[in-house]
Design a protein around this motif. Structure first.
Motif: not given
Length: 124
Positions: A68-78, A95-102
């Motif tokens: 369910d991950a939405l990746i808007r910038d594939g290059k940056r994500c890579g 290692l955990t990579v995540g987004i800042k929750p809202t």
């Protein structure tokens, strides 16, 4: 070639969606698309994925991505995943990579970030 060689990609799904998932991903061998033996949510699926990877290479680093991950910038994500994998290969740490929750969402648990810890300073 992408960040991960195609032969090292595993997709976990459920029995109901196995045929459709294999049809949608013809570039992967059938044994790379695995149906979970029983639907038990994220932790058991992560354990199964880890077992599959470790059976192939006990020293491997792995990336576990939810569907369910939405990746808007594939290059940056890579780039970010490449940096995380490089770091993971240098340590036994998880290692955990995540987004800042809202908003608070308890379904996946909470991560407490220990900014003042030695490990956190090393990781930054």
């Amino acid at each position: 070639m992408g960040l991960v060689p195609r032969g090292n990609i595993f997709v976990l799904t459920n029995e109901t969606q196995l045929a459709a998932t294999r049809a949608a991903l013809p570039m992967l061998a059938p044994e790379q698309i695995v149906a979970e033996p029983a639907k038990r949510d994220t932790a058991p699926a992560a354990a199964l994925a880890t077992a599959l990877v470790l059976a192939r290479d006990p020293k491997a680093a792995m990336v576990l991505l939810s569907s369910d991950a939405l990746i808007r910038d594939g290059k940056r994500c890579g780039e970010q995943m490449g940096a995380a994998l490089a770091r993971a290969m240098q340590t036994d740490a998880l290692l955990t990579v995540g987004i800042k929750p809202t908003y608070p969402a308890t379904g996946f648990g909470y991560l407490e970030i220990a900014v003042n810890s030695r490990a956190a300073r090393r990781a930054v």
